[in-house]
Write a protein that holds these residues in place. Structure first.
Motif, mmCIF file in Angstrom:
data_model
loop_
_atom_site.group_PDB
_atom_site.id
_atom_site.type_symbol
_atom_site.label_atom_id
_atom_site.label_comp_id
_atom_site.label_asym_id
_atom_site.label_seq_id
_atom_site.Cartn_x
_atom_site.Cartn_y
_atom_site.Cartn_z
ATOM 1 N N ARG A 84 0.867 -1.183 0.000
ATOM 2 C CA ARG A 84 0.000 0.000 0.000
ATOM 3 C C ARG A 84 0.898 1.225 0.000
ATOM 4 O O ARG A 84 1.944 1.247 0.653
ATOM 5 N N PHE A 85 0.508 2.249 -0.744
ATOM 6 C CA PHE A 85 1.354 3.427 -0.883
ATOM 7 C C PHE A 85 0.518 4.632 -1.271
ATOM 8 O O PHE A 85 -0.666 4.522 -1.577
ATOM 9 N N LEU A 86 1.179 5.788 -1.275
ATOM 10 C CA LEU A 86 0.518 7.036 -1.625
ATOM 11 C C LEU A 86 1.021 7.496 -2.990
ATOM 12 O O LEU A 86 2.223 7.447 -3.261
ATOM 13 N N VAL A 87 0.096 7.929 -3.835
ATOM 14 C CA VAL A 87 0.430 8.562 -5.112
ATOM 15 C C VAL A 87 0.112 10.041 -4.929
ATOM 16 O O VAL A 87 -1.022 10.391 -4.592
ATOM 17 N N ASN A 88 1.123 10.907 -5.119
ATOM 18 C CA ASN A 88 0.855 12.334 -4.899
ATOM 19 C C ASN A 88 0.277 12.982 -6.161
ATOM 20 O O ASN A 88 0.109 12.320 -7.193
ATOM 21 N N CYS A 89 -0.007 14.258 -6.073
ATOM 22 C CA CYS A 89 -0.674 14.971 -7.168
ATOM 23 C C CYS A 89 0.197 15.092 -8.419
ATOM 24 O O CYS A 89 -0.285 15.496 -9.468
ATOM 25 N N GLU A 90 1.466 14.697 -8.323
ATOM 26 C CA GLU A 90 2.359 14.697 -9.485
ATOM 27 C C GLU A 90 2.517 13.298 -10.068
ATOM 28 O O GLU A 90 3.254 13.102 -11.030
ATOM 29 N N GLY A 91 1.876 12.295 -9.453
ATOM 30 C CA GLY A 91 1.997 10.912 -9.917
ATOM 31 C C GLY A 91 3.203 10.190 -9.334
ATOM 32 O O GLY A 91 3.517 9.071 -9.740
ATOM 33 N N LYS A 92 3.878 10.805 -8.360
ATOM 34 C CA LYS A 92 5.028 10.169 -7.700
ATOM 35 C C LYS A 92 4.521 9.347 -6.521
ATOM 36 O O LYS A 92 3.498 9.665 -5.914
ATOM 37 N N THR A 93 5.266 8.296 -6.174
ATOM 38 C CA THR A 93 4.832 7.387 -5.108
ATOM 39 C C THR A 93 5.764 7.414 -3.914
ATOM 40 O O THR A 93 6.954 7.701 -4.035
ATOM 41 N N GLY A 94 5.190 7.098 -2.748
ATOM 42 C CA GLY A 94 5.965 7.034 -1.517
ATOM 43 C C GLY A 94 5.142 6.450 -0.394
ATOM 44 O O GLY A 94 3.994 6.039 -0.594
ATOM 45 N N LEU A 95 5.726 6.415 0.795
ATOM 46 C CA LEU A 95 5.073 5.887 2.002
ATOM 47 C C LEU A 95 4.586 4.445 1.792
ATOM 48 O O LEU A 95 3.441 4.118 2.066
ATOM 49 N N GLN A 142 -3.091 3.926 -2.965
ATOM 50 C CA GLN A 142 -3.236 2.836 -3.919
ATOM 51 C C GLN A 142 -2.657 1.591 -3.259
ATOM 52 O O GLN A 142 -1.812 1.683 -2.371
ATOM 53 N N TYR A 143 -3.122 0.445 -3.671
ATOM 54 C CA TYR A 143 -2.509 -0.787 -3.194
ATOM 55 C C TYR A 143 -2.466 -1.808 -4.315
ATOM 56 O O TYR A 143 -3.264 -1.771 -5.252
ATOM 57 N N LEU A 144 -1.487 -2.672 -4.233
ATOM 58 C CA LEU A 144 -1.387 -3.832 -5.109
ATOM 59 C C LEU A 144 -1.245 -5.044 -4.202
ATOM 60 O O LEU A 144 -0.399 -5.052 -3.303
ATOM 61 N N THR A 145 -2.069 -6.041 -4.432
ATOM 62 C CA THR A 145 -1.975 -7.281 -3.683
ATOM 63 C C THR A 145 -1.497 -8.366 -4.635
ATOM 64 O O THR A 145 -2.103 -8.577 -5.691
ATOM 65 N N TYR A 146 -0.417 -9.000 -4.256
ATOM 66 C CA TYR A 146 0.156 -10.072 -5.059
ATOM 67 C C TYR A 146 -0.281 -11.409 -4.458
ATOM 68 O O TYR A 146 0.028 -11.704 -3.305
ATOM 69 N N LYS A 147 -0.998 -12.187 -5.231
ATOM 70 C CA LYS A 147 -1.424 -13.519 -4.786
ATOM 71 C C LYS A 147 -0.288 -14.480 -5.113
ATOM 72 O O LYS A 147 0.165 -14.564 -6.258
ATOM 73 N N ILE A 148 0.179 -15.192 -4.083
ATOM 74 C CA ILE A 148 1.318 -16.102 -4.222
ATOM 75 C C ILE A 148 0.819 -17.538 -4.166
ATOM 76 O O ILE A 148 0.130 -17.929 -3.212
ATOM 77 N N GLU A 149 1.147 -18.307 -5.190
ATOM 78 C CA GLU A 149 0.817 -19.734 -5.213
ATOM 79 C C GLU A 149 2.067 -20.512 -5.581
ATOM 80 O O GLU A 149 2.694 -20.237 -6.612
ATOM 81 N N ASN A 150 2.444 -21.440 -4.718
ATOM 82 C CA ASN A 150 3.632 -22.257 -4.919
ATOM 83 C C ASN A 150 4.878 -21.408 -5.185
ATOM 84 O O ASN A 150 5.703 -21.731 -6.030
ATOM 85 N N GLY A 151 4.980 -20.292 -4.464
ATOM 86 C CA GLY A 151 6.158 -19.443 -4.551
ATOM 87 C C GLY A 151 6.167 -18.442 -5.700
ATOM 88 O O GLY A 151 7.105 -17.685 -5.850
#
Length: 158
Positions: A84-95, A142-151
């Motif tokens: 999970r992270f923050l996208v600022n008003c310039e489209g840059k990401t952090g936190l 924004q968040y991205l969740t990665y589903k892991i199956e068999n590594g």
């Protein structure tokens, strides 16, 4: 009547439920939140009008880039890793913050090496687009969740 103790306790909570507070041990000090006269430094959550997925090429571009990176674990693990992270008003990401869960959605500790690789991959994504709400460019989570199956990552959510 509020006492000084009550006021001190109230200040330790974020402005909005789910806000990520800056942590000098893990966050880039050059990443800046934006603000506006209308809303101050509010960062919008998915339930506050920041619902659409705003990445150049949509989610399929992220999935294709992930396939090229060939990120996997040597361990035969299953579960979910959410970044999970923050996208600022310039489209840059952090936190950036991580959360890992077992297939039955309980807290777990998967392969730390896989976790680091997925965090670095997520940080490398440069196609996040700024959002506007009521005509003002805003920060949003924004968040991205990665589903892991068999590594291996079998799916990217949402």
């Amino acid at each position: 009547m509020a006492s000084c103790q009550t006021e001190n306790k109230l200040k330790k909570y974020p402005d909005t439920v789910g806000d990520i507070e800056f942590d000098k041990r893990q966050d880039d000090p050059d990443f800046k939140k934006c603000g506006s006269e209308k809303w101050g430094r509010v960062s919008f959550q998915h339930y506050q009008g920041a619902k659409q997925f705003s990445y150049r090429g949509e989610k399929i571009a992220i999935t294709e880039k992930l396939k090229k990176e060939n990120i996997y674990s040597e361990k035969n693990i299953n579960g979910y890793i959410t970044v999970r992270f923050l996208v600022n008003c310039e489209g840059k990401t952090g936190l950036f913050r991580l959360r890992h869960m077992s297939p039955d959605l309980k807290d777990s500790v998967p392969d730390e090496e896989l976790e680091k690789k997925l965090l670095q991959f997520t940080k490398s994504l440069g196609g996040w687009m700024p959002k506007e709400i009521q005509g003002l460019k805003v920060d949003y989570y924004q968040y991205l969740t990665y589903k892991i199956e068999n590594g291996k990552v079998s799916e990217v959510l949402p």
